[in-house]
Design an enzyme around this catalytic site. Structure first.
Site, mmCIF file in Angstrom:
data_model
loop_
_atom_site.group_PDB
_atom_site.id
_atom_site.type_symbol
_atom_site.label_atom_id
_atom_site.label_comp_id
_atom_site.label_asym_id
_atom_site.label_seq_id
_atom_site.Cartn_x
_atom_site.Cartn_y
_atom_site.Cartn_z
ATOM 1 N N ASN A 7 0.883 -1.164 0.000
ATOM 2 C CA ASN A 7 0.000 0.000 0.000
ATOM 3 C C ASN A 7 0.928 1.222 0.000
ATOM 4 O O ASN A 7 1.499 1.578 1.026
ATOM 5 C CB ASN A 7 -0.862 -0.072 1.273
ATOM 6 C CG ASN A 7 -1.956 0.971 1.298
ATOM 7 O OD1 ASN A 7 -1.937 1.909 0.502
ATOM 8 N ND2 ASN A 7 -2.888 0.821 2.221
ATOM 9 N N LYS A 14 3.221 1.005 3.314
ATOM 10 C CA LYS A 14 2.755 0.004 4.279
ATOM 11 C C LYS A 14 2.749 -1.328 3.554
ATOM 12 O O LYS A 14 2.508 -1.374 2.335
ATOM 13 C CB LYS A 14 1.315 0.324 4.734
ATOM 14 C CG LYS A 14 1.249 1.443 5.739
ATOM 15 C CD LYS A 14 -0.056 1.403 6.496
ATOM 16 C CE LYS A 14 -1.037 2.387 5.905
ATOM 17 N NZ LYS A 14 -2.361 2.387 6.502
ATOM 18 N N ARG A 96 -2.349 -1.924 -3.819
ATOM 19 C CA ARG A 96 -3.470 -0.986 -3.817
ATOM 20 C C ARG A 96 -3.130 0.102 -4.833
ATOM 21 O O ARG A 96 -2.106 0.781 -4.713
ATOM 22 C CB ARG A 96 -3.607 -0.368 -2.431
ATOM 23 C CG ARG A 96 -4.671 0.676 -2.397
ATOM 24 C CD ARG A 96 -4.707 1.329 -1.063
ATOM 25 N NE ARG A 96 -5.739 2.338 -1.053
ATOM 26 C CZ ARG A 96 -5.822 3.274 -0.145
ATOM 27 N NH1 ARG A 96 -4.964 3.331 0.838
ATOM 28 N NH2 ARG A 96 -6.786 4.159 -0.197
ATOM 29 N N HIS A 184 -11.383 5.245 -2.035
ATOM 30 C CA HIS A 184 -11.571 4.390 -0.837
ATOM 31 C C HIS A 184 -12.441 3.174 -1.159
ATOM 32 O O HIS A 184 -13.072 2.604 -0.268
ATOM 33 C CB HIS A 184 -12.263 5.151 0.314
ATOM 34 C CG HIS A 184 -11.437 6.231 0.937
ATOM 35 N ND1 HIS A 184 -11.984 7.414 1.395
ATOM 36 C CD2 HIS A 184 -10.120 6.295 1.216
ATOM 37 C CE1 HIS A 184 -11.036 8.169 1.916
ATOM 38 N NE2 HIS A 184 -9.883 7.519 1.819
ATOM 39 N N HIS A 212 -16.083 6.206 5.627
ATOM 40 C CA HIS A 212 -14.643 6.021 5.841
ATOM 41 C C HIS A 212 -14.098 7.365 6.317
ATOM 42 O O HIS A 212 -13.979 8.315 5.538
ATOM 43 C CB HIS A 212 -13.967 5.583 4.529
ATOM 44 C CG HIS A 212 -12.493 5.360 4.682
ATOM 45 N ND1 HIS A 212 -11.919 4.112 4.717
ATOM 46 C CD2 HIS A 212 -11.470 6.239 4.852
ATOM 47 C CE1 HIS A 212 -10.618 4.225 4.907
ATOM 48 N NE2 HIS A 212 -10.320 5.520 4.984
ATOM 49 N N GLY A 214 -10.984 8.819 7.928
ATOM 50 C CA GLY A 214 -9.588 8.749 8.378
ATOM 51 C C GLY A 214 -8.965 10.108 8.136
ATOM 52 O O GLY A 214 -9.614 11.140 8.322
ATOM 53 N N ARG A 245 -7.828 18.502 4.245
ATOM 54 C CA ARG A 245 -8.458 18.809 2.953
ATOM 55 C C ARG A 245 -9.797 19.497 3.189
ATOM 56 O O ARG A 245 -10.521 19.124 4.118
ATOM 57 C CB ARG A 245 -8.695 17.524 2.151
ATOM 58 C CG ARG A 245 -7.471 16.988 1.486
ATOM 59 C CD ARG A 245 -7.746 15.665 0.806
ATOM 60 N NE ARG A 245 -7.031 14.593 1.459
ATOM 61 C CZ ARG A 245 -7.201 13.294 1.203
ATOM 62 N NH1 ARG A 245 -8.082 12.905 0.292
ATOM 63 N NH2 ARG A 245 -6.507 12.389 1.842
ATOM 64 N N GLU A 388 -7.983 -2.615 4.841
ATOM 65 C CA GLU A 388 -7.754 -2.527 3.395
ATOM 66 C C GLU A 388 -6.734 -3.565 2.914
ATOM 67 O O GLU A 388 -6.903 -4.172 1.865
ATOM 68 C CB GLU A 388 -7.297 -1.117 3.022
ATOM 69 C CG GLU A 388 -8.478 -0.142 3.033
ATOM 70 C CD GLU A 388 -8.062 1.298 3.206
ATOM 71 O OE1 GLU A 388 -7.422 1.605 4.230
ATOM 72 O OE2 GLU A 388 -8.375 2.101 2.327
HETATM 73 P P1 AMP Z 1 -6.446 6.754 9.204
HETATM 74 O O1 AMP Z 1 -6.272 7.566 7.961
HETATM 75 O O2 AMP Z 1 -7.541 5.748 9.132
HETATM 76 O O3 AMP Z 1 -5.154 6.173 9.734
HETATM 77 O O4 AMP Z 1 -6.940 7.785 10.342
HETATM 78 C C1 AMP Z 1 -6.057 8.712 10.923
HETATM 79 C C2 AMP Z 1 -6.837 9.734 11.717
HETATM 80 O O5 AMP Z 1 -7.721 9.080 12.642
HETATM 81 C C3 AMP Z 1 -5.951 10.627 12.613
HETATM 82 O O6 AMP Z 1 -5.445 11.724 11.916
HETATM 83 C C4 AMP Z 1 -6.943 11.057 13.666
HETATM 84 O O7 AMP Z 1 -7.589 12.225 13.225
HETATM 85 C C5 AMP Z 1 -7.971 9.955 13.727
HETATM 86 N N1 AMP Z 1 -7.933 9.199 14.977
HETATM 87 C C6 AMP Z 1 -7.133 8.170 15.312
HETATM 88 N N2 AMP Z 1 -7.406 7.746 16.569
HETATM 89 C C7 AMP Z 1 -8.410 8.541 17.043
HETATM 90 C C8 AMP Z 1 -9.149 8.625 18.264
HETATM 91 N N3 AMP Z 1 -8.902 7.803 19.267
HETATM 92 N N4 AMP Z 1 -10.111 9.560 18.354
HETATM 93 C C9 AMP Z 1 -10.369 10.408 17.349
HETATM 94 N N5 AMP Z 1 -9.719 10.379 16.169
HETATM 95 C C10 AMP Z 1 -8.752 9.468 16.010
#
Ligand code: AMP
Length: 412
Positions: A7, A14, A96, A184, A212, A214, A245, A388
């Protein structure tokens, strides 16, 4: 079958290794090996784990992405984290691929023609698609002629109806490839299938909205097992407010700023992708954890950032429900979706007109994968861990079996 998944990000890689036998387990299995490497300038930091619980962190000097990725992959067959005796044990490598262009609606075996198509789609997603092509070339160099599979993030959305795909600009935009692709897809597709499995229902019979959330955020409306609408479009900038963004804004703002001479194209790209969203409004961070912590200390702009995030998310869920004509399940996944009870609670509060009721205790306490709706809720609400890499490994297994490229090894 040993499946290695890559990925690739613009400055990170990753990777995971899974073993899949004659059948695919319902629940995501543990990885045999998992690694991540991130580089800033010529220093790369890697963290690698294997199934025996060994964790190894290293910092190396690298001159290129290829050197960084080579360092990461070498820990598969070397050092304490070693998970295979040699590279030859790997049966297939899945990649990916963020942008599959207009043609791919399913995973494909990588051939010179497929690489050429991915290179063509690179002008839509330059940072990602080039990194993914580099990854394929590196695998050829390190692992030799192992089968490689491209799994596209855009593929799941390829069956969206034209009304959801075509922008209402001049029709020639559509003809020249400027339309809504969605992203996604690997995550949305996995979550919808997992939701059906957890609810013991047939996905074909369900109307599902997957969130989704993140660093990047998007929704998909899923009906009869297909994405019929999504919030990201031509690029992963459209739709929801995200960490850094902006999501959708009035395009008139951009033409206004251009006319005023305030922003050139590259600056505009930087502002919209890296200096907006939670970070842009709060002035603190694009990380929801820091926004929540600052809100609790009374930081007004952190509160505003949270409120805009929730307002737009709720409105977009409403649009997806209207497109579906109802909703059986609402799924939250990825960093914010899995972990932030505050976001889920704030979003769901005003969805009670749909008969949706959260179980407040389950929302706070139950870890994914879980049903966190009240027992009398008309809509099930699920948290599902983003998987993923596992979803890509599974696609590779299916494709290898279908194309008769793999038969189980007979034990000696
Ligand atoms: P991802 O792209 O799925 O790795 O998500 C990363 C984002 O998830 C981080 O920038 C945080 O904003 C959010 N995140 C991770 N852990 C937490 C948490 N315990 N509570 C709120 N937001 C979180």
């Amino acid at each position: 079958m040993k499946v290695l998944v890559l990925n690739s990000g613009s400055s990170s890689q990753k990777s995971s290794l899974y073993e899949i036998g004659e059948t695919v387990a319902d629940d995501p299995p543990a990885f045999l090996w998992e690694g991540k490497i991130e580089w800033h300038g010529d220093i790369a930091e890697a963290e690698v784990k294997n199934s025996r619980g060994t964790v190894q962190r290293s910092s190396v000097q690298v001159l290129s992405r290829a050197e960084a990725v080579e360092h990461l992959l070498s820990t598969l067959w070397q050092d304490k984290t070693r998970a295979v005796a040699s590279a030859a044990e790997i049966d297939v490598v899945g990649h990916r691929v963020v942008h599959g262009g207009p043609n791919y609606d399913a995973p494909v075996l990588v051939t010179p023609e497929v690489k050429a198509e991915i290179a063509k789609a690179a002008h839509f997603a330059p940072l990602h698609n080039r990194a993914e092509l580099d990854g394929m070339e590196l695998v050829e160099k390190l692992l030799g002629p192992v089968p490689q599979v491209a799994v596209f993030d855009t593929a799941f959305h390829r069956k969206m109806p034209q009304a959801a795909t075509v922008y209402p600009g001049p029709y020639r935009w559509f003809e020249s490839g400027i339309h809504r692709y969605g992203f996604h897809g690997v995550s949305h597709q996995y979550c919808a299938a997992r939701a059906a499995q957890l609810l013991r229902r047939d996905l074909d019979s369900l109307k599902v909205v997957t969130c989704h959330l993140g660093n990047g955020c998007s929704l998909a409306a899923i009906h009869e097992s297909h994405s019929i609408d999504t919030t990201m479009g031509f690029t992963p900038l459209e739709g929801l407010m995200m960490g850094t963004r902006s999501g959708s804004i009035d395009p008139g703002i951009l033409t206004y700023l251009i006319r005023q001479g305030h922003l050139r194209p590259q600056e505009m790209d930087d502002v919209l992708n890296q200096e907006s969203g939670l970070l842009g409004i709060s002035g603190i961070s694009g990380d929801m954890r820091e926004i929540l912590a600052s809100m609790k200390q009374g930081h007004a702009r952190a509160k505003l950032a949270f409120d805009i995030y929730v307002h737009r998310l709720r409105a977009a869920i409403g649009a997806m429900v209207a497109g579906l004509g109802g909703m059986d399940a609402l799924v939250f996944t990825a960093g914010v979706g899995e972990n932030s009870a505050e976001v889920r609670d704030a979003v769901c509060q005003k969805l009670d007109f749909l008969g949706l009721k959260l179980n407040a205790t389950a929302n706070v306490q139950r870890a994914p994968d879980a049903d966190i709706a009240a027992s009398d809720s008309a809509v099930r609400v699920l948290t599902i861990r983003a998987q993923e890499e596992w979803a890509i490994a599974r696609e590779c297994w299916h494709l290898m079996r279908r194309s008769l490229r793999w038969t189980p090894r007979i034990p000696a």
